[in-house]
Write an enzyme that holds these catalytic residues in place. Structure first.
Site, PDB file in Angstrom:
ATOM      1  N   GLU A  54      40.446  20.931 -74.532  1.00 55.31           N
ATOM      2  CA  GLU A  54      40.427  22.392 -74.593  1.00 55.31           C
ATOM      3  C   GLU A  54      40.036  22.883 -75.985  1.00 55.31           C
ATOM      4  OE1 GLU A  54      40.679  24.368 -72.148  1.00 55.31           O
ATOM      5  OE2 GLU A  54      41.607  23.206 -70.547  1.00 55.31           O
ATOM      6  N   ARG A 113      36.623  25.162 -76.301  1.00 52.11           N
ATOM      7  CA  ARG A 113      36.912  26.570 -76.586  1.00 52.11           C
ATOM      8  C   ARG A 113      36.783  26.908 -78.066  1.00 52.11           C
ATOM      9  NH1 ARG A 113      41.845  28.793 -72.824  1.00 52.11           N
ATOM     10  NH2 ARG A 113      41.360  27.675 -70.905  1.00 52.11           N
ATOM     11  N   ASP A 172      35.121  18.104 -62.739  1.00 53.94           N
ATOM     12  CA  ASP A 172      33.971  18.997 -62.677  1.00 53.94           C
ATOM     13  C   ASP A 172      32.989  18.857 -63.838  1.00 53.94           C
ATOM     14  OD1 ASP A 172      35.928  19.914 -64.375  1.00 53.94           O
ATOM     15  OD2 ASP A 172      36.026  21.940 -63.559  1.00 53.94           O
ATOM     16  N   GLU A 193      33.458  30.607 -62.252  1.00 58.90           N
ATOM     17  CA  GLU A 193      32.485  29.664 -61.704  1.00 58.90           C
ATOM     18  C   GLU A 193      31.519  30.288 -60.702  1.00 58.90           C
ATOM     19  OE1 GLU A 193      35.573  27.567 -63.694  1.00 58.90           O
ATOM     20  OE2 GLU A 193      35.743  28.956 -62.007  1.00 58.90           O
TER      21      GLU A 193
END
Length: 676
Positions: A301, A305, A442, A578
């Site tokens: 993360e 980010r 994903d 998404e």
């Protein structure tokens, strides 16, 4: 208080009666009598206690009014004493040094991300979800900051198949200056002229053809206004905190206190021309952002980010402060790769460099594990950091982790599909070999394609494109499932197909549209395009299937008959991007106005249900109720991704052309690189 005073009175009376007479006393009866309260009795307490045994009168009740009076008097006296002692303590405290004062050791226990409330390195703080306190005036002088411990050098890394030598990497198409924005974007500053994030390159042959489209000014301005509203709530109630709780109007530090929303929003603010808001965010990054914190953060993360947000801000603006902060963070994250296998740690202490893996249980045995998506979603950011810093070490450690993941971990059933978890010590996939294009899987498949695009289709990285093509073929053959009039990407658990699809998997249509034009086979191109169209239709229907017009986190699909989609499996909505991401990519490819209309319907549902009047937007716990119950969280990716993709779909095609910019999995645009 009443019961305590009753007990004291009973004990006193028992002593007096025993001393004055040999008459036996029945304690239970006496206690029942003594608790009969007479509200009108105003006699002295001492007089009522002098009971004559010879006359044997019935014990009289105790006045509740009098007892309350005595209780209030006692509390008042105690309060005065505490205040006096407190004032004396403050006066004494001012005359002592820090070494004279009593210090308490920090709390120990399981440590996760939290605020840097102490300079002690022995025990990081716990998660701190609290309302900001009002500072005292004048503020106390902070203790002197100790310099951070030096980072030990990394172990030598062998030559990698995915990294040919140490090439010099530059943007293929540096940004050009254009008079486009309604507000001045280019400014003179300490770093010179700031480049405009536009490029006239369209219809580039190397990544297929892109449609030239005009902007939709009305809808585009509505999205900009939504960004202003989201930023207003965060800036007013939670500026400097990681995220906003919009209903209760305060900020929370659930990400280590790194100002997550600020950094995640930098490129969105810039692209939308919100220069005042951007300048405030930039000032905070330059003056307040520090990574010298005794906190434990997620490596994955933090990379996508924080590191991705800083690198994107630098690529768009050219302001050196973002590059400096990105390199500072990157050097701390290097410690996560100091593992025997090269698979990075799941979590890392930013100050000490200590890391930990995920612990999972398999067959009664606790093992150290790593997630497929977390290990395979680092390359874009670390490649860009090597380009910005000129140091190839960042690119090399990420490439090493990727090579171990794809070539040294075995076995697996399908050549193109990868299980979601691996054992880091044995370098084998977990026994159940779960396959998912949703959570934990994903972005691995996304980065197979996008790292190849980042290198502008360089032949040295053709292996990545080959691997991606093989993965898409197996996904279509194994996981793509029909249901009524829909086609969805199922999951496989314990070698069986589960007929459900995460909203996270709705990135796949956009990924297929991005890569389909550059596959070698025309049959594969057609298959990819058709699969993208069908799955995107299903993702849009997941929104239409609820009374709120908002998609749930997970949807279950019936096997046959006329049963409706099951939106109650996991009914929450976390403001995810998404579906609008895939609508955006498809619109850039096809120019189909229907993509814009469907995105507008989703945006209106957010405006109707998610908007908080005081500022910000909230997610939901259940989208099957109208109005839906809000979860009191504004996710940082709502500003970084959802609103950015909505802005881009209504902008003209020369803004962030996808043959010049590659967007990471947090929608932070990074410039495509070339070898020279």
């Amino acid at each position: 208080v009443q019961e305590s005073r009753d007990g004291a009175i009973v004990s006193s009376l028992e002593k007096r009666l025993s001393a004055s007479s040999d008459v036996p006393i029945h304690r239970t009866t006496f206690l029942q009598n003594i608790r009969k309260l007479n509200m009108n009795d105003e006699e002295k307490l001492e007089h009522r206690m002098n009971i004559s045994v010879g006359s044997s009168p019935k014990p009289r009740g105790i006045s509740l009014r009098r007892c309350c009076c005595y209780t209030w008097t006692s509390c008042s006296v105690a309060f005065v004493i505490v205040m006096v002692l407190g004032i004396q303590g403050l006066l004494w405290n001012e005359g002592t040094t820090n070494s004279d004062k009593i210090s308490f050791p920090p709390a120990s226990g399981l440590v996760v991300e939290g605020n840097d409330t102490s300079q002690d390195t022995s025990s990081p703080p716990l998660v701190n979800l609290y309302q900001p306190t009002v500072p005292s005036y004048p503020p106390p002088s902070p203790p002197p900051r100790l310099p951070p411990p030096p980072l030990t050098p990394l172990s030598p890394i062998p030559d990698l198949a995915f990294l040919p030598g140490n090439p010099v990497l530059l943007p293929c198409n540096p940004p050009v200056f254009q008079d486009y924005w309604p507000v001045p974007v280019g400014r003179k500053g300490e770093t010179g002229e700031i480049a405009n994030p536009l490029n006239v390159s369209v219809n580039s042959a190397w990544l297929g053809e892109w449609k030239v489209v005009r902007e939709d000014p009305g809808r585009k301005e509505a999205v900009v206004e939504a960004m202003k509203h989201a930023w207003k709530g965060y800036s007013y109630y939670a500026f400097g905190f990681d995220e906003l709780r919009p209903l209760t109007k305060y900020g929370v530090n659930n990400f280590g206190g790194l100002g997550l929303t600020i950094i995640d929003s930098l490129d969105s603010l810039w692209l939308m021309g919100l220069t005042e808001e951007f300048d405030k965010a930039r000032k905070w990054v330059a003056e307040e952002l520090s990574f010298d914190k005794n906190v434990i953060v997620s490596v994955f993360e933090t990379t996508i980010r924080i590191l991705g947000g800083l690198l994107s801000a630098y690529d768009l603006t050219g302001e050196v402060v973002f590059a400096i902060k990105a390199e500072e963070l990157g050097r701390r994250l290097l410690r996560a790769f100091e593992t025997p296998s090269g698979i990075p740690y799941h979590r890392l202490n930013l100050r000490s460099g200590e890391g930990t893996y995920i612990f999972t249980t398999t067959s009664g045995r606790t093992i150290k594990s790593a997630s497929l998506a977390e290990v395979g979603t680092l390359q874009l950011e670390f490649n860009a950091l090597s380009r910005v810093s000129g140091d190839p070490i960042f690119e090399r450690v990420a490439a090493r982790a990727f090579e171990v993941l794809t070539t040294e971990v075995s076995p697996r059933m399908d050549s193109g599909l990868y299980p979601t978890f691996l054992q880091t010590e044995d370098l084998i996939w977990t026994a159940q070999q779960d396959i998912s294009f949703g959570s934990h899987g994903d972005s691995f498949y996304e980065y197979l394609l996008k790292v190849w695009i980042q290198r502008r289709g360089s032949s040295e990285f053709d292996i990545l494109h080959t691997m991606w093509t093989q993965s898409m073929d197996d996904m279509i053959n194994v996981l793509l499932q029909p249901s009524l009039n829909f086609t969805f990407i199922a999951e496989r658990r314990f070698f069986q197909i589960f007929r459900q699809m995460d909203h996270l998997a709705c990135f796949a249509p956009g990924m297929l549209d991005l890569g389909a034009p550059v596959v070698t086979s025309s049959v594969a191109n057609l298959n990819y395009s058709n699969a993208a169209e069908q799955v995107l239709k299903t993702c849009v229907q997941m929104y239409h299937a609820t009374v709120t017009g908002l998609a749930p986190e997970t949807t279950t699909f019936p096997t046959s008959g006329t049963a409706a989609l099951n939106t109650r499996t996991s009914p929450a909505n976390y403001q995810r991007p998404e579906t609008v991401e895939s609508l955006f990519v498809n619109f850039r490819r096809t120019g189909d106005q229907k993509m814009r209309d469907q995105a507008w319907t989703i945006f209106q549902a957010f405006e109707q249900h998610s908007r908080v009047d005081s500022g910000g937007y909230s997610g939901f716990t259940d989208v099957n109720f109208s109005p839906p119950p809000k979860d009191n969280y504004m996710q940082s990716f709502f500003l970084a991704e959802t609103l950015k993709y909505l802005f881009l779909i209504y902008s003209e095609s020369k803004i962030l052309p996808l043959d010049v910019w590659v967007l990471n999995t947090e929608a932070h645009p990074l410039q495509v690189q070339c070898h020279i």
